[in-house]
Write a protein that holds these residues in place. Structure first.
Motif, PDB file in Angstrom:
ATOM      1  N   THR A 117       0.861  -1.176   0.000  1.00 44.89           N
ATOM      2  CA  THR A 117       0.000   0.000   0.000  1.00 44.89           C
ATOM      3  C   THR A 117       0.900   1.229   0.000  1.00 44.89           C
ATOM      4  O   THR A 117       1.827   1.311   0.804  1.00 44.89           O
ATOM      5  CB  THR A 117      -0.905   0.024   1.260  1.00 44.89           C
ATOM      6  OG1 THR A 117      -1.643  -1.193   1.311  1.00 44.89           O
ATOM      7  CG2 THR A 117      -1.861   1.196   1.217  1.00 44.89           C
ATOM      8  N   LEU A 118       0.619   2.148  -0.914  1.00 46.19           N
ATOM      9  CA  LEU A 118       1.421   3.366  -1.019  1.00 46.19           C
ATOM     10  C   LEU A 118       0.699   4.536  -0.366  1.00 46.19           C
ATOM     11  O   LEU A 118      -0.535   4.563  -0.308  1.00 46.19           O
ATOM     12  CB  LEU A 118       1.689   3.702  -2.490  1.00 46.19           C
ATOM     13  CG  LEU A 118       2.340   2.615  -3.346  1.00 46.19           C
ATOM     14  CD1 LEU A 118       2.568   3.131  -4.754  1.00 46.19           C
ATOM     15  CD2 LEU A 118       3.624   2.117  -2.726  1.00 46.19           C
ATOM     16  N   LYS A 159       0.813   7.521  -1.685  1.00 49.03           N
ATOM     17  CA  LYS A 159       0.241   8.158  -2.871  1.00 49.03           C
ATOM     18  C   LYS A 159       0.541   7.268  -4.064  1.00 49.03           C
ATOM     19  O   LYS A 159       1.706   6.984  -4.351  1.00 49.03           O
ATOM     20  CB  LYS A 159       0.874   9.530  -3.118  1.00 49.03           C
ATOM     21  CG  LYS A 159       0.617  10.559  -2.057  1.00 49.03           C
ATOM     22  CD  LYS A 159       1.245  11.879  -2.494  1.00 49.03           C
ATOM     23  CE  LYS A 159       1.762  12.626  -1.291  1.00 49.03           C
ATOM     24  NZ  LYS A 159       2.633  13.728  -1.644  1.00 49.03           N
ATOM     25  N   ASP A 160      -0.507   6.845  -4.770  1.00 46.46           N
ATOM     26  CA  ASP A 160      -0.306   5.973  -5.926  1.00 46.46           C
ATOM     27  C   ASP A 160       0.555   6.610  -7.004  1.00 46.46           C
ATOM     28  O   ASP A 160       1.247   5.913  -7.738  1.00 46.46           O
ATOM     29  CB  ASP A 160      -1.650   5.540  -6.520  1.00 46.46           C
ATOM     30  CG  ASP A 160      -2.360   4.507  -5.655  1.00 46.46           C
ATOM     31  OD1 ASP A 160      -1.729   3.976  -4.715  1.00 46.46           O
ATOM     32  OD2 ASP A 160      -3.543   4.233  -5.925  1.00 46.46           O
ATOM     33  N   GLN A 161       0.566   7.933  -7.089  1.00 41.83           N
ATOM     34  CA  GLN A 161       1.376   8.596  -8.119  1.00 41.83           C
ATOM     35  C   GLN A 161       2.877   8.434  -7.875  1.00 41.83           C
ATOM     36  O   GLN A 161       3.681   8.724  -8.745  1.00 41.83           O
ATOM     37  CB  GLN A 161       0.994  10.068  -8.306  1.00 41.83           C
ATOM     38  CG  GLN A 161       1.116  10.919  -7.076  1.00 41.83           C
ATOM     39  CD  GLN A 161      -0.207  11.076  -6.336  1.00 41.83           C
ATOM     40  OE1 GLN A 161      -1.004  10.143  -6.281  1.00 41.83           O
ATOM     41  NE2 GLN A 161      -0.441  12.233  -5.772  1.00 41.83           N
ATOM     42  N   ASP A 162       3.270   7.947  -6.693  1.00 39.08           N
ATOM     43  CA  ASP A 162       4.681   7.668  -6.402  1.00 39.08           C
ATOM     44  C   ASP A 162       5.109   6.277  -6.882  1.00 39.08           C
ATOM     45  O   ASP A 162       6.251   5.872  -6.673  1.00 39.08           O
ATOM     46  CB  ASP A 162       4.945   7.753  -4.891  1.00 39.08           C
ATOM     47  CG  ASP A 162       4.902   9.175  -4.364  1.00 39.08           C
ATOM     48  OD1 ASP A 162       5.016  10.119  -5.173  1.00 39.08           O
ATOM     49  OD2 ASP A 162       4.758   9.335  -3.140  1.00 39.08           O
ATOM     50  N   SER A 163       4.206   5.551  -7.523  1.00 37.02           N
ATOM     51  CA  SER A 163       4.494   4.150  -7.852  1.00 37.02           C
ATOM     52  C   SER A 163       5.731   3.974  -8.728  1.00 37.02           C
ATOM     53  O   SER A 163       6.522   3.062  -8.484  1.00 37.02           O
ATOM     54  CB  SER A 163       3.284   3.466  -8.486  1.00 37.02           C
ATOM     55  OG  SER A 163       2.938   4.072  -9.705  1.00 37.02           O
ATOM     56  N   TYR A 215       1.264  -4.375 -10.963  1.00 35.94           N
ATOM     57  CA  TYR A 215       0.235  -3.396 -10.633  1.00 35.94           C
ATOM     58  C   TYR A 215      -1.045  -4.207 -10.449  1.00 35.94           C
ATOM     59  O   TYR A 215      -1.328  -5.099 -11.259  1.00 35.94           O
ATOM     60  CB  TYR A 215      -0.013  -2.423 -11.794  1.00 35.94           C
ATOM     61  CG  TYR A 215       1.135  -1.527 -12.134  1.00 35.94           C
ATOM     62  CD1 TYR A 215       1.420  -0.415 -11.352  1.00 35.94           C
ATOM     63  CD2 TYR A 215       1.922  -1.755 -13.259  1.00 35.94           C
ATOM     64  CE1 TYR A 215       2.463   0.442 -11.682  1.00 35.94           C
ATOM     65  CE2 TYR A 215       2.968  -0.910 -13.594  1.00 35.94           C
ATOM     66  CZ  TYR A 215       3.225   0.181 -12.804  1.00 35.94           C
ATOM     67  OH  TYR A 215       4.255   1.023 -13.138  1.00 35.94           O
ATOM     68  N   THR A 229      -5.387  -4.198  -8.822  1.00 37.20           N
ATOM     69  CA  THR A 229      -6.526  -3.446  -8.304  1.00 37.20           C
ATOM     70  C   THR A 229      -6.856  -3.994  -6.924  1.00 37.20           C
ATOM     71  O   THR A 229      -6.385  -5.062  -6.542  1.00 37.20           O
ATOM     72  CB  THR A 229      -7.764  -3.597  -9.212  1.00 37.20           C
ATOM     73  OG1 THR A 229      -8.138  -4.981  -9.236  1.00 37.20           O
ATOM     74  CG2 THR A 229      -7.478  -3.114 -10.619  1.00 37.20           C
ATOM     75  N   THR A 237      -1.644  -1.330  -4.154  1.00 41.65           N
ATOM     76  CA  THR A 237      -1.245  -0.730  -5.430  1.00 41.65           C
ATOM     77  C   THR A 237      -0.348  -1.693  -6.192  1.00 41.65           C
ATOM     78  O   THR A 237      -0.457  -1.844  -7.404  1.00 41.65           O
ATOM     79  CB  THR A 237      -0.482   0.589  -5.192  1.00 41.65           C
ATOM     80  OG1 THR A 237      -1.296   1.444  -4.401  1.00 41.65           O
ATOM     81  CG2 THR A 237      -0.137   1.270  -6.504  1.00 41.65           C
ATOM     82  N   LEU A 238       0.572  -2.343  -5.464  1.00 43.79           N
ATOM     83  CA  LEU A 238       1.545  -3.255  -6.060  1.00 43.79           C
ATOM     84  C   LEU A 238       1.504  -4.595  -5.336  1.00 43.79           C
ATOM     85  O   LEU A 238       1.185  -4.663  -4.148  1.00 43.79           O
ATOM     86  CB  LEU A 238       2.960  -2.671  -5.955  1.00 43.79           C
ATOM     87  CG  LEU A 238       3.190  -1.310  -6.600  1.00 43.79           C
ATOM     88  CD1 LEU A 238       4.565  -0.764  -6.213  1.00 43.79           C
ATOM     89  CD2 LEU A 238       3.080  -1.410  -8.114  1.00 43.79           C
TER      90      LEU A 238
END
Length: 150
Positions: A73-74, A76-80, A98, A100, A104-105
């Motif tokens: 779990t991140l 912020k997903d935009q940091d993936s 990736y 759902t 996130t990962l």
């Protein structure tokens, strides 16, 4: 869209039997020219259908007795993308997806023993900025693993 015909499928099936098989042996088995095999394999690799011909290592036979599937779990997903680049630096992580759902990962980790697994999780993964939490399921053995049937 990439077109895969019956010759490509036959060549791939031969390589699945033995990735070290000589192109000439594949050509002989399929009754086609060595040049055709060479050209087809090159095209399949250029198109990304074949991503490489490499050995499959049995991790347990080389001392890696522990495996886990770990959801990440991140914050912020935009940091993936940045986090994935950090995960790539950890050799014990052999797969990253990736997904759902709650995470996130999703990654596959291999380790030599439970202490090694703990160090990978707590000292390598959990220290990456932007990871909020991990949730691991210990793998007890692979029942089977295969490529999709063509």
């Amino acid at each position: 869209m990439d077109i895969v015909d019956e010759f490509d499928i036959s060549i791939i099936k031969e390589l699945e039997k033995d990735g070290r098989m000589a192109y000439s042996a594949i050509a002989s088995n399929l009754k086609i020219s060595n040049t055709m095999v060479h050209q087809r394999i090159n095209r399949l690799m250029e198109q990304g259908i074949l991503t490489g011909i490499k050995p499959v290592i049995n991790e347990k036979k080389v001392g890696y007795d522990w495996g886990s599937f770990t959801g990440i779990t991140l914050n912020k997903d935009q940091d993936s993308n940045r986090i994935i680049e950090e995960l790539k630096k950890i050799p014990e992580i052999t797969e990253c997806y990736y997904i759902t759902g709650s995470f996130t990962l999703y990654i596959k980790i291999i380790a030599k023993d439970h202490e090694h697994m703990r160090k990978v999780l707590y000292e390598k993964i959990d220290t990456i900025a932007g990871i909020a939490k991990t949730d691991s399921i210990i793998e007890l053995g692979c029942a089977f693993k295969r490529n999709v049937t063509l």
